[in-house]
Motif scaffolding. Structure first.
Motif, PDB file in Angstrom:
ATOM      1  N   LEU A 131      27.903 -13.565  26.799  1.00 19.00           N
ATOM      2  CA  LEU A 131      28.739 -12.957  25.758  1.00 19.00           C
ATOM      3  C   LEU A 131      28.439 -11.473  25.555  1.00 19.00           C
ATOM      4  O   LEU A 131      28.999 -10.852  24.649  1.00 19.00           O
ATOM      5  CB  LEU A 131      28.508 -13.693  24.430  1.00 19.00           C
ATOM      6  CG  LEU A 131      28.680 -15.215  24.461  1.00 19.00           C
ATOM      7  CD1 LEU A 131      28.274 -15.813  23.124  1.00 19.00           C
ATOM      8  CD2 LEU A 131      30.108 -15.587  24.804  1.00 19.00           C
ATOM      9  N   TRP A 132      27.581 -10.904  26.347  1.00 19.49           N
ATOM     10  CA  TRP A 132      26.989  -9.583  26.103  1.00 19.49           C
ATOM     11  C   TRP A 132      28.023  -8.471  25.998  1.00 19.49           C
ATOM     12  O   TRP A 132      28.136  -7.794  24.982  1.00 19.49           O
ATOM     13  CB  TRP A 132      25.988  -9.292  27.212  1.00 19.49           C
ATOM     14  CG  TRP A 132      25.049  -8.173  26.967  1.00 19.49           C
ATOM     15  CD1 TRP A 132      25.062  -6.933  27.563  1.00 19.49           C
ATOM     16  CD2 TRP A 132      23.898  -8.169  26.100  1.00 19.49           C
ATOM     17  NE1 TRP A 132      24.008  -6.183  27.125  1.00 19.49           N
ATOM     18  CE2 TRP A 132      23.285  -6.917  26.224  1.00 19.49           C
ATOM     19  CE3 TRP A 132      23.354  -9.120  25.246  1.00 19.49           C
ATOM     20  CZ2 TRP A 132      22.130  -6.593  25.518  1.00 19.49           C
ATOM     21  CZ3 TRP A 132      22.215  -8.796  24.547  1.00 19.49           C
ATOM     22  CH2 TRP A 132      21.620  -7.547  24.687  1.00 19.49           C
ATOM     23  N   LEU A 133      28.773  -8.236  27.072  1.00 21.65           N
ATOM     24  CA  LEU A 133      29.803  -7.198  27.068  1.00 21.65           C
ATOM     25  C   LEU A 133      31.204  -7.783  27.160  1.00 21.65           C
ATOM     26  O   LEU A 133      32.157  -7.071  27.475  1.00 21.65           O
ATOM     27  CB  LEU A 133      29.579  -6.214  28.234  1.00 21.65           C
ATOM     28  CG  LEU A 133      28.335  -5.333  28.158  1.00 21.65           C
ATOM     29  CD1 LEU A 133      28.249  -4.441  29.383  1.00 21.65           C
ATOM     30  CD2 LEU A 133      28.334  -4.491  26.892  1.00 21.65           C
ATOM     31  N   SER A 134      31.325  -9.079  26.899  1.00 21.83           N
ATOM     32  CA  SER A 134      32.637  -9.707  26.970  1.00 21.83           C
ATOM     33  C   SER A 134      33.587  -9.172  25.904  1.00 21.83           C
ATOM     34  O   SER A 134      34.804  -9.327  26.017  1.00 21.83           O
ATOM     35  CB  SER A 134      32.503 -11.225  26.838  1.00 21.83           C
ATOM     36  OG  SER A 134      31.780 -11.573  25.678  1.00 21.83           O
ATOM     37  N   THR A 135      33.042  -8.529  24.872  1.00 21.05           N
ATOM     38  CA  THR A 135      33.895  -7.908  23.856  1.00 21.05           C
ATOM     39  C   THR A 135      34.598  -6.660  24.375  1.00 21.05           C
ATOM     40  O   THR A 135      35.622  -6.248  23.823  1.00 21.05           O
ATOM     41  CB  THR A 135      33.061  -7.513  22.625  1.00 21.05           C
ATOM     42  OG1 THR A 135      32.034  -6.598  23.032  1.00 21.05           O
ATOM     43  CG2 THR A 135      32.430  -8.730  21.976  1.00 21.05           C
ATOM     44  N   VAL A 136      34.059  -6.032  25.420  1.00 21.40           N
ATOM     45  CA  VAL A 136      34.558  -4.718  25.855  1.00 21.40           C
ATOM     46  C   VAL A 136      35.974  -4.793  26.408  1.00 21.40           C
ATOM     47  O   VAL A 136      36.865  -4.070  25.937  1.00 21.40           O
ATOM     48  CB  VAL A 136      33.580  -4.077  26.861  1.00 21.40           C
ATOM     49  CG1 VAL A 136      34.165  -2.780  27.420  1.00 21.40           C
ATOM     50  CG2 VAL A 136      32.235  -3.807  26.196  1.00 21.40           C
ATOM     51  N   PRO A 137      36.275  -5.619  27.431  1.00 24.90           N
ATOM     52  CA  PRO A 137      37.654  -5.653  27.914  1.00 24.90           C
ATOM     53  C   PRO A 137      38.636  -6.162  26.873  1.00 24.90           C
ATOM     54  O   PRO A 137      39.787  -5.704  26.820  1.00 24.90           O
ATOM     55  CB  PRO A 137      37.588  -6.587  29.130  1.00 24.90           C
ATOM     56  CG  PRO A 137      36.373  -7.419  28.916  1.00 24.90           C
ATOM     57  CD  PRO A 137      35.405  -6.526  28.202  1.00 24.90           C
ATOM     58  N   LEU A 138      38.193  -7.087  26.020  1.00 25.72           N
ATOM     59  CA  LEU A 138      39.089  -7.622  25.000  1.00 25.72           C
ATOM     60  C   LEU A 138      39.412  -6.580  23.941  1.00 25.72           C
ATOM     61  O   LEU A 138      40.573  -6.417  23.536  1.00 25.72           O
ATOM     62  CB  LEU A 138      38.452  -8.852  24.347  1.00 25.72           C
ATOM     63  CG  LEU A 138      38.180 -10.034  25.292  1.00 25.72           C
ATOM     64  CD1 LEU A 138      37.407 -11.123  24.569  1.00 25.72           C
ATOM     65  CD2 LEU A 138      39.480 -10.580  25.864  1.00 25.72           C
ATOM     66  N   THR A 139      38.390  -5.860  23.477  1.00 25.60           N
ATOM     67  CA  THR A 139      38.619  -4.820  22.465  1.00 25.60           C
ATOM     68  C   THR A 139      39.535  -3.732  22.999  1.00 25.60           C
ATOM     69  O   THR A 139      40.493  -3.317  22.322  1.00 25.60           O
ATOM     70  CB  THR A 139      37.274  -4.215  22.021  1.00 25.60           C
ATOM     71  OG1 THR A 139      36.452  -5.241  21.461  1.00 25.60           O
ATOM     72  CG2 THR A 139      37.485  -3.117  20.998  1.00 25.60           C
TER      73      THR A 139
END
Length: 402
Positions: free
Chosen positions: A315-323
Motif C-alpha cells: 500500500l506504500w505508494l499505491s495512493t500516488v497513481p490514484l491521487t
C-alpha cells in the motif's frame, strides 16, 4: 502500448527509480552520523523533515515550470542539485549544514526529478484510457528503486563507511542525466509563450482548483499518506534496533516494502482504470491503519517485521497513481504538473510532521508509541475524507486536454 510510450515509461521509470531509491536509504545514515557528530535523533530527523517540506513546497513550481517550458531544464537542475546535496552531506559536521545539504539541496532536487514532472509528461503523451496504468508503472519504478537501493546503501555503509557511501551515491545520481535526455526526446510538450505571468497564473489555477471540495479533501488525505510512509521509512530501522533486532532485519524490511510496493502500485493503477479511485484511496488508508495495529499487537520478530513490511509495502505508494488520476479527471492535464505538485505539498507537510515528530517524541518520551498511535488515527480520518470525492470534471475549473 506503442514503442514511444514504452520508451517514455523506461526513461521516466529510471529517473524516479534512482531519485526515490537513493532517498529511501537515508534512515541508515542516522546511527553512524549521529554517533560521529553527537547529534540527537531529533536533529537528524529535523533535516530530513525539512527535506520533505522543501520538496513539497518547491514541487508546484517545478511542475508549473515543466508545464510551461518543458521538463528538460527542470530535470537537469534537479539532477545536479541531487549530486551536489549528497556530496555536501559528507562535509555537514553540524545540524545546520546537514539541514542545508540533506534538507534544502536534496529537497529541491527531488522536486525536479520525481512525480509531478514525470506525471506531467505522461499526462500529455499517454491516452486517457491508459493514463492510470502508466502512472502506476511510473510509481512502481520508485518502489523498485527502493527495493534495489536500500540494501545497496546499507552494504556501502557497512563495507566502506558512511562518507564513501555518500560519494558513490552522488556519482550514481548523475546517471539520471541520460534518462532525462531520453524523456525529453519522447515528450510531446510545446513550450508556452514566455511572459512574466507565471506566478500569477499558478495562483489563479490553484485558486480555481481549491474552490472544489473534492480537491480540498484529496489534499487533506494526502497529508496522512506523507505522515505514515516517511515516519515508517526513516524511523523503522531505529525502532527495530531499539527492540533488539539488527540492521539486517531493518534492511530486509525496507527492501520488502519496496518490492511489494511494485506490485501494489501497479495493481492500484490497473484498478484505478476500472473502479472509483476515491473509494480505492479510502480502502488503502483504512488498511494501513489496520496493518499498523496488527504489527504493534503481534510479538516483534523477524517474521512479524517481514509480514508487516510486505503488507504496508503493498500500500506504500499505491495512493500516488490514484491521487494523480483523480486530479486529471477533475481538472484535465494542461496543469497536471502544477496541481499534482500542490497536492503533493500537503503530502510533504505530513512527511515533515511524521519524521520530525518521530524524533522529537522519541527524544522526549523514549518511545515511538505515541507516533504509531497518530499514524493509526490519521489513517482512519483519511479514509473518511476520501469517500465523498467524485471524479467528475470540476465546475469551477475549465479543464483542458482531459
Amino acid at each position: 502500448m506503442n514503442p514511444s510510450i514504452r520508451r517514455l515509461l523506461i526513461a521516466g521509470g529510471l529517473i524516479v527509480s534512482l531519485s526515490m531509491g537513493i532517498r529511501h536509504g537515508f534512515g541508515f545514515f542516522m546511527p553512524p552520523m549521529t554517533a560521529a557528530f553527537g547529534w540527537t535523533r531529533e536533529a537528524f530527523a529535523l533535516a530530513l523533515g525539512l527535506q520533505n517540506l522543501i520538496w513539497g513546497a518547491s514541487q508546484p513550481f517545478a511542475g508549473a515550470l515543466a508545464d510551461r517550458y518543458g521538463p528538460g531544464r527542470v530535470l537537469l537542475g534537479g539532477v545536479l542539485l541531487y549530486a551536489a546535496g549528497l556530496l555536501l552531506m559528507t562535509m555537514s559536521s553540524s545540524p545546520g549544514l546537514f539541514s542545508l545539504s540533506a534538507g534544502l539541496l536534496i529537497g529541491l532536487a527531488l522536486s525536479g526529478t520525481t512525480y509531478s514532472v514525470i506525471f506531467g509528461v505522461l499526462g500529455r503523451c499517454v491516452p486517457a484510457h491508459l493514463r492510470s496504468r502508466a502512472m502506476g508503472i511510473a510509481a512502481a519504478a520508485g518502489s523498485f528503486g527502493q527495493f534495489a537501493m536500500v540494501p545497496i546503501e546499507r552494504g556501502l555503509i557497512d563495507g566502506l563507511g558512511w562518507i564513501p557511501a555518500l560519494l558513490i551515491l552522488s556519482a550514481s545520481a548523475l546517471l539520471m542525466l541520460p534518462a532525462s535526455r531520453l524523456l525529453v526526446q519522447q515528450d510531446q510538450h510545446t513550450p508556452g509563450p514566455a511572459h512574466h505571468g507565471l506566478l500569477l497564473n499558478m495562483w489563479r489555477t490553484f485558486q480555481s482548483a481549491w474552490q472544489e471540495k473534492g480537491f480540498r479533501l484529496l489534499t487533506a488525505g494526502y497529508f496522512v499518506c506523507g505522515f505514515q510512509v516517511v515516519f515508517i521509512g526513516v524511523h523503522l530501522p531505529a525502532y527495530l534496533r531499539d527492540h533488539g533486532l539488527g540492521g539486517g532485519v531493518a534492511s530486509m524490511a525496507l527492501a520488502l516494502i519496496g518490492l511489494f510496493n511494485i506490485f501494489g502500485t501497479m495493481l492500484a493503477g490497473e484498478l484505478g482504470a476500472r473502479l472509483p479511485k476515491p473509494y480505492l484511496l479510502a480502502g488503502i488508508y483504512l488498511a494501513r491503519s489496520l496493518i499498523i495495529v496488527a504489527f504493534l499487537w503481534a510479538p516483534l520478530s523477524p517474521l512479524s517485521v517481514g509480514l508487516f513490511a510486505a503488507a504496508i509495502g503493498f500500500l506504500w505508494l499505491s495512493t500516488v497513481p490514484l491521487t494523480n488520476g483523480v486530479i486529471a479527471s477533475q481538472f484535465g492535464v494542461a496543469h497536471l504538473g502544477l496541481l499534482s505538485g500542490a497536492v503533493f505539498f500537503s503530502h510533504q507537510i505530513g512527511s515533515f510532521a511524521g519524521v520530525w515528530l518521530g524524533g522529537l517524541i522519541y527524544d522526549t518520551t523514549g518511545s515511538y508509541n505515541l507516533v504509531w498511535g497518530l499514524a493509526i488515527a490519521l489513517g482512519i480520518a483519511a479514509a473518511l475524507v476520501n469517500l465523498p470525492i467524485r471524479e467528475t470534471a470540476a465546475k469551477a475549473f475549465a479543464p483542458q486536454g482531459a
